[in-house]
Scaffold this active site. Structure first.
Site, PDB file in Angstrom:
ATOM      1  N   LYS A  22       7.834  -6.112  19.079  1.00 21.86           N
ATOM      2  CA  LYS A  22       8.199  -7.802  18.765  1.00 21.86           C
ATOM      3  C   LYS A  22       6.655  -8.296  18.736  1.00 21.86           C
ATOM      4  O   LYS A  22       6.348  -8.972  17.801  1.00 21.86           O
ATOM      5  CB  LYS A  22       9.088  -8.196  20.014  1.00 21.86           C
ATOM      6  CG  LYS A  22       8.904  -9.932  19.972  1.00 21.86           C
ATOM      7  CD  LYS A  22       9.676 -10.737  20.921  1.00 21.86           C
ATOM      8  CE  LYS A  22       8.962 -11.037  22.243  1.00 21.86           C
ATOM      9  NZ  LYS A  22       8.074 -11.834  22.155  1.00 21.86           N
ATOM     10  N   ASN A  23       6.003  -7.824  19.797  1.00 23.68           N
ATOM     11  CA  ASN A  23       4.654  -8.736  19.874  1.00 23.68           C
ATOM     12  C   ASN A  23       3.435  -8.300  18.748  1.00 23.68           C
ATOM     13  O   ASN A  23       2.583  -8.821  18.409  1.00 23.68           O
ATOM     14  CB  ASN A  23       4.137  -8.823  21.109  1.00 23.68           C
ATOM     15  CG  ASN A  23       4.863  -9.693  22.195  1.00 23.68           C
ATOM     16  OD1 ASN A  23       5.577 -10.478  21.732  1.00 23.68           O
ATOM     17  ND2 ASN A  23       4.545  -9.561  23.378  1.00 23.68           N
ATOM     18  N   CYS A 123       6.081 -24.445  28.774  1.00 17.45           N
ATOM     19  CA  CYS A 123       6.886 -23.483  28.739  1.00 17.45           C
ATOM     20  C   CYS A 123       7.458 -22.883  30.247  1.00 17.45           C
ATOM     21  O   CYS A 123       6.709 -23.209  30.999  1.00 17.45           O
ATOM     22  CB  CYS A 123       6.682 -22.480  27.879  1.00 17.45           C
ATOM     23  SG  CYS A 123       5.631 -21.152  28.559  1.00 17.45           S
ATOM     24  N   ARG A 128       0.439 -22.932  29.722  1.00 16.65           N
ATOM     25  CA  ARG A 128       0.091 -22.194  28.493  1.00 16.65           C
ATOM     26  C   ARG A 128      -0.578 -22.754  27.391  1.00 16.65           C
ATOM     27  O   ARG A 128      -0.068 -22.982  26.321  1.00 16.65           O
ATOM     28  CB  ARG A 128       1.247 -21.417  28.070  1.00 16.65           C
ATOM     29  CG  ARG A 128       1.654 -20.166  28.651  1.00 16.65           C
ATOM     30  CD  ARG A 128       2.876 -19.279  28.266  1.00 16.65           C
ATOM     31  NE  ARG A 128       2.636 -18.179  27.232  1.00 16.65           N
ATOM     32  CZ  ARG A 128       3.687 -17.419  26.989  1.00 16.65           C
ATOM     33  NH1 ARG A 128       4.767 -17.869  27.107  1.00 16.65           N
ATOM     34  NH2 ARG A 128       3.173 -16.599  26.051  1.00 16.65           N
ATOM     35  N   VAL A 130      -3.233 -23.858  24.121  1.00 13.78           N
ATOM     36  CA  VAL A 130      -3.787 -23.222  22.946  1.00 13.78           C
ATOM     37  C   VAL A 130      -5.283 -23.605  22.697  1.00 13.78           C
ATOM     38  O   VAL A 130      -5.869 -23.463  21.502  1.00 13.78           O
ATOM     39  CB  VAL A 130      -2.716 -23.122  21.480  1.00 13.78           C
ATOM     40  CG1 VAL A 130      -1.618 -22.502  22.018  1.00 13.78           C
ATOM     41  CG2 VAL A 130      -2.604 -24.737  21.412  1.00 13.78           C
ATOM     42  N   ASP A 313       4.229  -8.728  31.402  1.00  9.25           N
ATOM     43  CA  ASP A 313       5.499  -8.537  30.679  1.00  9.25           C
ATOM     44  C   ASP A 313       6.361  -7.499  31.064  1.00  9.25           C
ATOM     45  O   ASP A 313       7.530  -7.291  30.957  1.00  9.25           O
ATOM     46  CB  ASP A 313       5.270  -8.176  29.149  1.00  9.25           C
ATOM     47  CG  ASP A 313       4.838  -9.418  28.449  1.00  9.25           C
ATOM     48  OD1 ASP A 313       5.040 -10.689  29.010  1.00  9.25           O
ATOM     49  OD2 ASP A 313       4.828  -9.362  27.184  1.00  9.25           O
ATOM     50  N   ARG A 405      15.785 -12.346  22.501  1.00 10.70           N
ATOM     51  CA  ARG A 405      14.699 -12.867  21.876  1.00 10.70           C
ATOM     52  C   ARG A 405      13.850 -11.409  21.778  1.00 10.70           C
ATOM     53  O   ARG A 405      12.921 -11.253  20.953  1.00 10.70           O
ATOM     54  CB  ARG A 405      14.111 -13.551  22.527  1.00 10.70           C
ATOM     55  CG  ARG A 405      14.648 -14.960  22.254  1.00 10.70           C
ATOM     56  CD  ARG A 405      13.743 -15.884  23.100  1.00 10.70           C
ATOM     57  NE  ARG A 405      12.498 -15.853  22.628  1.00 10.70           N
ATOM     58  CZ  ARG A 405      11.276 -16.068  23.531  1.00 10.70           C
ATOM     59  NH1 ARG A 405      11.485 -16.465  24.851  1.00 10.70           N
ATOM     60  NH2 ARG A 405      10.227 -15.896  23.255  1.00 10.70           N
TER      61      ARG A 405
HETATM   62  C1  UD1 Z   1       1.098 -12.774  24.496  1.00 10.88           C
HETATM   63  C2  UD1 Z   1       2.529 -11.972  24.531  1.00 10.88           C
HETATM   64  C3  UD1 Z   1       3.245 -12.505  25.731  1.00 10.88           C
HETATM   65  C4  UD1 Z   1       2.352 -11.915  27.021  1.00 10.88           C
HETATM   66  C5  UD1 Z   1       0.969 -12.442  26.950  1.00 10.88           C
HETATM   67  C6  UD1 Z   1      -0.077 -11.706  28.032  1.00 10.88           C
HETATM   68  C7  UD1 Z   1       2.912 -12.230  22.051  1.00 10.88           C
HETATM   69  C8  UD1 Z   1       3.917 -13.166  21.109  1.00 10.88           C
HETATM   70  N1  UD1 Z   1       3.154 -12.818  23.541  1.00 10.88           N
HETATM   71  O1  UD1 Z   1       1.209 -14.092  24.802  1.00 10.88           O
HETATM   72  O2  UD1 Z   1       4.470 -11.545  25.765  1.00 10.88           O
HETATM   73  O3  UD1 Z   1       2.947 -12.218  28.366  1.00 10.88           O
HETATM   74  O4  UD1 Z   1       0.478 -12.196  25.807  1.00 10.88           O
HETATM   75  O5  UD1 Z   1       0.123 -10.522  27.961  1.00 10.88           O
HETATM   76  O6  UD1 Z   1       2.166 -11.421  21.864  1.00 10.88           O
HETATM   77  N2  UD1 Z   1      -4.812 -19.034  27.710  1.00 10.88           N
HETATM   78  C9  UD1 Z   1      -5.672 -20.130  27.568  1.00 10.88           C
HETATM   79  N3  UD1 Z   1      -6.002 -20.893  26.441  1.00 10.88           N
HETATM   80  C10 UD1 Z   1      -5.530 -20.486  25.409  1.00 10.88           C
HETATM   81  C11 UD1 Z   1      -4.633 -19.265  25.325  1.00 10.88           C
HETATM   82  C12 UD1 Z   1      -4.407 -18.556  26.390  1.00 10.88           C
HETATM   83  O7  UD1 Z   1      -6.077 -20.714  28.666  1.00 10.88           O
HETATM   84  O8  UD1 Z   1      -5.776 -20.851  24.289  1.00 10.88           O
HETATM   85  C13 UD1 Z   1      -4.404 -18.531  28.781  1.00 10.88           C
HETATM   86  C14 UD1 Z   1      -2.903 -18.401  28.978  1.00 10.88           C
HETATM   87  O9  UD1 Z   1      -2.677 -19.733  29.747  1.00 10.88           O
HETATM   88  C15 UD1 Z   1      -2.934 -17.201  29.997  1.00 10.88           C
HETATM   89  C16 UD1 Z   1      -3.796 -16.450  29.470  1.00 10.88           C
HETATM   90  O10 UD1 Z   1      -4.773 -16.881  28.758  1.00 10.88           O
HETATM   91  O11 UD1 Z   1      -3.079 -17.454  31.445  1.00 10.88           O
HETATM   92  C17 UD1 Z   1      -3.119 -15.258  28.582  1.00 10.88           C
HETATM   93  O12 UD1 Z   1      -2.408 -15.565  27.547  1.00 10.88           O
HETATM   94  P1  UD1 Z   1      -1.983 -15.055  25.916  1.00 10.88           P
HETATM   95  O13 UD1 Z   1      -2.866 -13.891  26.128  1.00 10.88           O
HETATM   96  O14 UD1 Z   1      -2.740 -16.177  25.149  1.00 10.88           O
HETATM   97  O15 UD1 Z   1      -0.657 -15.093  25.933  1.00 10.88           O
HETATM   98  P2  UD1 Z   1      -0.023 -15.159  24.607  1.00 10.88           P
HETATM   99  O16 UD1 Z   1      -0.793 -14.589  23.610  1.00 10.88           O
HETATM  100  O17 UD1 Z   1       0.741 -16.411  24.481  1.00 10.88           O
END
Ligand code: UD1
Length: 428
Positions: A22-23, A123, A128, A130, A313, A405
């Site tokens: 999925k990811n 969430c 979380r 961006v 995960d 999902r």
């Molecule tokens: C992706 C995966 C999710 C998995 C996660 C961690 C997808 C669709 N989802 O989520 O299943 O659990 O990686 O392996 O691929 N962070 C920030 N700022 C940002 C972005 C992230 O501080 O702009 C932090 C987050 O809060 C978290 C960490 O970085 O603590 C890792 O998150 P991230 O790798 O971005 O997770 P996702 O990409 O959302």
């Protein structure tokens, strides 16, 4: 809402086909925005998140056709064609439902110099943010305004290459900027980039589309931007989290299961954990064979980390297994601040778990007992299914839309290996 009924105690035996990841599929579908050509994606899993992403892309102007395989459970092949973008907005209703919708941001700005994407908001796993997606795009020359809960991005004269350092490893952040950089002018360096196999799968597909990327699979990705990309044909990598989940299912039920299509090299951390626990794992011609050898399993500590460390995960599934271990285990969740929502539900089944901040201590119990429980997120929900498979009596898991999902035909696959599991359809 549908629920799942499990009568615990059956030993799993047989083969399970591992679906496409999925990811990996979600960013790959978004990569279609980068080209006027046709992107063909094979091995697409049947999942609610894939449908949600398809809906979002169609709203943006992407023409999608999906071809089914020979059986209901066979993977699908999707064809994505983006002759022109007709809408630049990823609305709150879709982004709220699926955070990965943020993955349209980079491709949209790169292809048409414009995007309006809802901020995902909080969430179930915590805040979380961006911010790193936004900061990276700004470094590539996009102007970003945050207004009315939306990210308004514009780069009327196109993006330009830059050096971008990620202070924390972010999977979708890396993917968004990698896709954007493919159409930026000049060179982009992504430093401390995520090395997850899903990022590598995306990079490999982008190369097929004509992108120039070096350092694939490492923490530094170097991209030479191109004027345009072409279409490609790509098979999505097998889902390492799904494979790891079914390996835990074999372990928790004293079973033996072959995971067809699983990629050993992508789940080394999970394999080494299972071996310490007392489960034997061996590579086969078609995948991976998992067998619980002894009566007892040992408690083993876990710390979640970015790839190639133990995946966050897989944390909930490993916790379900540790509930029945001989001894205690300490589980340290370092990626998300609020990823223990499955704990109170596992405790309803008789588990002994205490949580202190981001550290959970699981003291193994002799048996779990079936009860009604509620899924709170994707991986939490499957951990409850695993616990239910091992519990005495009946477990009913509700709110299983989370499960749909990320797990393709989960009850059919488990039932084919001998589990007593069925979906209770909600009254129409
Ligand atoms: C992706 C995966 C999710 C998995 C996660 C961690 C997808 C669709 N989802 O989520 O299943 O659990 O990686 O392996 O691929 N962070 C920030 N700022 C940002 C972005 C992230 O501080 O702009 C932090 C987050 O809060 C978290 C960490 O970085 O603590 C890792 O998150 P991230 O790798 O971005 O997770 P996702 O990409 O959302």
């Amino acid at each position: 809402m549908d629920r799942i009924l499990i009568r615990g105690g059956a030993t799993l035996k047989g083969e399970i086909d591992i679906s496409g990841a999925k990811n990996a599929a979600l960013p790959l579908m978004c990569a279609g925005i980068l080209t006027e050509g046709v992107l063909k994606l094979r091995n697409l899993p049947h999942l609610a998140d894939i449908d949600t992403m398809a809906k979002l892309l169609q709203q943006l102007g992407v023409a999608i056709s999906v071809e089914d395989g020979p059986m209901a459970t066979s993977p699908q092949t999707g064809t994505f064609s983006t002759k022109a973008i007709t809408d630049y907005t990823a609305p709150y209703e879709l982004v709220r439902k699926m955070r990965a919708s943020i993955l349209v941001l980079g491709p949209l700005v790169a292809r048409c110099g414009k995007a309006k994407v809802s901020l995902p908001g909080g969430c179930a796993l915590g805040t979380r943010p961006v911010d790193l997606h936004i900061k990276g795009l700004q470094q590539l020359g996009a102007e970003i305004d945050l207004q009315d809960g939306y990210i308004h991005a514009s780069a009327p004269n196109g993006l330009r290459g830059a050096e971008i350092f990620f202070p924390v490893v972010t999977v979708t952040g890396t993917e968004n900027l990698l896709m954007a950089a493919c159409l930026a002018k000049g060179e982009t360096r992504l430093i401390n980039a995520a090395r997850e196999p899903e990022v590598t799968d995306l990079a490999e597909c982008l190369v097929k589309m004509g992108a120039e990327i070096s350092g694939i699979g490492t923490g530094t990705l170097v991209i030479q931007g191109k004027e345009s990309l072409n279409g490609a044909d790509h098979a999505i990598v097998a889902d390492r989290i799904v494979a790891g989940t079914y390996a835990m299912a074999a372990a928790i039920t004293h079973g033996e299961v072959e995971l067809i299509g699983a990629r050993v090299e992508h789940i080394q951390s999970v394999i080494s954990y299972l071996e310490q626990v007392g489960v034997s794992v061996s590579k086969t011609e078609d995948g991976l064979f998992v067998k619980r050898s002894g009566a007892d399993i040992r408690g083993v500590d876990i710390t979640t980390e970015p790839y190639p460390g133990f995946p966050t995960d897989m944390q909930a599934q490993a916790m379900a297994l540790m509930c029945l271990a001989n001894g205690a285990s300490v589980i340290n969740e370092t990626i998300f601040e609020n990823r223990f929502m499955h704990v109170p539900e596992l405790c309803r089944l008789g588990a002994n778990i205490t949580v202190n901040g981001t550290v959970a201590t699981v003291r193994g119990v002799a048996e779990l007992h079936g009860a009604p429980v509620m899924a709170t997120d994707l991986r939490a929900s499957v951990s409850l299914v695993l616990a239910g498979l091992a519990a005495k009596g009946e477990t009913i898991v509700s709110r299983i839309y989370h499960l749909d999902r990320g797990y393709d035909h989960v009850e059919q696959k488990l039932a084919a290996c001998g589990a007593s599991i069925e979906r209770l359809k909600a009254a129409a």
